[in-house]
Design a protein around this motif. Structure first.
Motif, short mmCIF file in Angstrom:
data_model
loop_
_atom_site.label_atom_id
_atom_site.label_comp_id
_atom_site.label_asym_id
_atom_site.label_seq_id
_atom_site.Cartn_x
_atom_site.Cartn_y
_atom_site.Cartn_z
N GLY A 194 0.81 -1.22 0.00
CA GLY A 194 0.00 0.00 0.00
C GLY A 194 0.84 1.26 0.00
N ILE A 195 1.87 1.28 0.88
CA ILE A 195 2.71 2.48 0.98
C ILE A 195 3.30 2.86 -0.36
N GLU A 196 3.81 1.85 -1.08
CA GLU A 196 4.45 2.16 -2.36
C GLU A 196 3.44 2.64 -3.39
N VAL A 197 2.25 2.08 -3.34
CA VAL A 197 1.21 2.53 -4.26
C VAL A 197 0.89 4.00 -4.00
N ILE A 198 0.69 4.32 -2.73
CA ILE A 198 0.34 5.72 -2.39
C ILE A 198 1.47 6.66 -2.80
N LEU A 199 2.69 6.26 -2.47
CA LEU A 199 3.85 7.08 -2.82
C LEU A 199 3.87 7.39 -4.32
N GLU A 200 3.71 6.34 -5.11
CA GLU A 200 3.76 6.53 -6.56
C GLU A 200 2.67 7.48 -7.04
N LEU A 201 1.47 7.32 -6.45
CA LEU A 201 0.36 8.18 -6.86
C LEU A 201 0.63 9.64 -6.48
#
Lengths: 480, 480
Positions: free
Chosen positions: A357-364
């Motif tokens: 989740g963290i990486e997804v949010i970061l990328e967004l």
């Protein structure tokens, strides 16, 4: 160099940078002196001032030895039994010590302050000291800065400041300052400025007699039916309601005009005085609130997410090599709840190759032009997560016991409470970059101002609405 | 008692004594607190404040020992070679010492000063301290007074004061202050006040934003053809000349409204600013002078004459018993010249039974209703004698290096010079009692103000017209 440098300072003729009131500046001032120095020479001069014009330490040492040799006055008896001569010696030595501990540059500051234009000059001097410190952070410059700051605080005591309601009738030379220094919502045109001062709005500034025509700090107020939740509700062209129907005074901008007054909180007294004045003029106003930016939220969030993502990666790598606890673990924490983690992965993970989740949010969040803010689906998933993390940021993230966010710290130390967070309240480039579009309402409740300020000051306790506290307490974080 | 007393002070609601500007005093203030105390209770409270709320001496001692244990930074080298951490400790300890040497009541003063009405309250507080000291002159009260005086000087820096030209258009509440506080030439009626503010005259006051509508000090100016020599030339009903024909601005009255600001010289800056302002408005004005009373002359003269008369008597008595030098001789001096002595005895001695000039003069000056001033013969004999002695009083009589006369000291420290003495310039009861009707012109010469002030400050040297110096130097005194 030293004596000459000081002489230049003493000769500063303090060029006023605006047409001046002749009763304040009766003589024509030359433009030479300090203002004629290059920034490099100013820097040198300030370093000499801080280093070579501080204390006479030999004198201080002598006085201290003399003081320590005196008999401490015993237990205090009844009024009338003071031993006059020994007590007099005590008080005299203490007074001498107080004076000896004042740096030599105190004389310069005091003398400058009695000159027309001197206070403004001292504010410029402090701005120069601050920028010199950025390059040469020496103890003597820091001491110089700290001392001048204390002097400025004394001279700029609220008793010496005049609260002025700024209107369209004020001189253009004053109004241009408002345009130039408005730091929160830039003023685009003369018409825009006129609207800020017109029906349904108020603007108040603090003026000092020695710096005429230039508010040191000013605050803009909108008169509304309810607390505004988005900046669009505040920056209207035509008043949405009659002034007599307003029940809320919303502070939507506060700006300081003097970089040399950094760290001197004039806003605290200004807000209190404005509240009292508005209340007197319009007794029907019962809510005093702000609609404020959260300038540090995204910077904090992205570095927090990036760190956790790095630590997780290292963790996984090390765990595959050994069974020991890994080095980074002490700093690892769970940023998302179990539910948030699965929501993010389920609904948003498909479009990326990220595995948590963290990486997804970061990328967004790092997507160019804030693309994430244009998709309704992304917004609906991120909204509760960002709001919760923003509440955590405002209520719990501290630096030296004070709120990490500068604007939050300002309002909390003035006695406000965090009332509510507003999603997509500022969709401007700046709003999205600083705080993913979230804005916050702080509320000043007259009965609690002193109490809130006191408890924030003594224990760092942030006053906030109970639903915000619930957002950050009793949450189930996702297990690693 | 102590804590309660302090609590009373902290609760002082600072009753304003005049209708206040709502932007300055937005809340209605209760009348309880300090103002509700009897003068006896105020006195007790102030003694407790001075005695029990000064320094934490144990803390000061500890810090001093710590400081003395630090290595003094060595000879100063080039910029850049500061030993960061040890120097930081030095500066920090010095800052801590500065703070520790501030008395506890500093907090009270600072806090009061931020309250609306607080500065005015502090001025009242100091007036109360001064009157308490008159009865209970203790070291702690003197220290309290000295500290508060220093704080008031800081807050009342010229930068915080606004020069205001007081006119008939000002609010009655401000004008009534002028009537109430005019200390030199009382204002008898509304018409009199109107004349003081009308054509041919000016009145300027210093206002502080925190004490609105009440000039802390004000000065009255008459626009004249020449420097006036008698008060009648100044207190006219109709302007003697057109304003455009004036070449002299005569300061004929300066009054302070705050007993609590005793010893704080606001007049110095006020006079300088007024000179600059008048010069700007009316460039044809080239003389800035005063017509001033000499409040201490007669008191000094009569006690001087009485002492010499007593010493002479004792001298004669002892000399008749022994041939030794007598005890009182060290204090004996010749007050009159040989010529004066014979003039007085020849022309005025016949009407009295006195056997020397000093006694004759003493008897005349002490005559009821100033009878001496009604006889032309007496006046013609006394005139040169009193003028000479008055010049001596103003130019040479000092106390701690400063002119004995308070008004002289005021103008001399501001940079004026003694220009001329005017015989029978004020024949009022007050004028005759204070200075046998003599008045003095002090002159402010723009080029010499700083130089005069400096040399008076450093060496006590009084600047005066050469004919006045001739009056007091190279005179032949009568042999005993």
């Amino acid at each position: 160099m030293n004596k000459k440098g000081l002489a230049i300072l003493m000769r500063t003729r303090m060029k006023p940078n605006s047409p001046v009131n002749p009763t304040k500046f009766p003589i024509s001032l030359a433009t030479t002196g300090y203002y004629g120095l290059s920034s490099e020479d100013r820097c040198k001069l300030l370093m000499v001032l801080g280093k070579d014009y501080d204390l006479n330490r030999t004198h201080v040492h002598d006085l201290m030895k003399q003081y320590l040799g005196l008999q401490l006055p015993g237990d205090k008896g009844e009024i009338g039994d003071e031993d006059d001569s020994s007590l007099s010696t005590f008080y005299r030595t203490e007074k001498n010590l107080r004076h000896a501990l004042q740096p030599t540059y105190e004389v310069l500051f005091d003398r400058l302050n009695t000159h027309p234009g001197g206070l403004k000059f001292l504010s410029v001097l402090r701005a120069d000291i601050l920028s010199t410190i950025r390059e040469h952070n020496t103890p003597s410059l820091r001491a110089l800065d700290s001392y001048l700051k204390e002097k400025l605080i004394t001279w700029l005591s609220p008793a010496a400041l005049e609260l002025h309601r700024i209107t369209w009738n004020d001189p253009a030379s004053l109004l241009e300052k408002i345009v130039a220094y408005e730091a929160v919502h830039p003023i685009s045109s003369l018409l825009d400025l006129k609207r800020r001062l017109g029906v349904g709005r108020r603007c108040f500034g603090y003026l000092h007699p020695a710096i005429p025509g230039e508010p040191l700090i000013f605050i803009e107020v909108a008169l509304l039916k309810d607390v505004a939740q988005t900046i669009q509700e505040v920056l209207w062209d035509d008043p949405p309601i009659l002034e007599c129907d307003a029940t809320c005074a919303l502070f939507y901008s506060i700006s300081s005009s003097q970089p040399g007054l950094t760290g001197i909180n004039l806003g605290k007294f200004l807000i209190k005085r404005v509240i009292e004045l508005v209340k007197q003029d319009m007794p029907q106003i019962c809510t005093f609130a702000t609609l404020s930016p959260i300038p540090g939220f995204m910077r904090w969030l992205i570095s927090k997410l990036a760190l956790q993502s790095k630590l997780a990666e290292a963790d996984t790598l090390e765990r595959s090599c050994s069974s020991k606890e890994t080095a980074g673990s002490a700093f690892r924490e769970d940023v998302l709840t179990t539910e948030e983690e699965s929501q993010v992965l389920d609904k948003l993970g498909v479009s990326t190759s990220r595995k948590n989740g963290i990486e997804v949010i970061l990328e967004l969040l790092k997507s160019p032009n804030h693309e994430w803010s244009k998709s309704d689906e992304v917004l609906s998933v991120l909204k509760p997560i960002l709001l919760r993390l923003c509440a955590r940021y405002l209520l719990q993230e501290k630096k030296r016991g004070k709120a990490l966010d500068a604007v939050a710290n300002f309002h909390l130390q003035n006695g406000a409470m965090v009332e509510s967070l507003n999603w997509m309240a500022d969709r401007s480039e700046k709003g999205l970059s600083q705080s993913s579009g979230i804005m916050v309402n702080y509320i000043y409740r007259l009965d609690n101002i002193e109490g809130n300020a006191q408890s924030y000051f003594s224990s760092g306790r942030v006053s906030a609405a109970s639903n915000l506290w619930r957002l950050v307490e009793q949450i189930q974080l996702a297990p690693r």
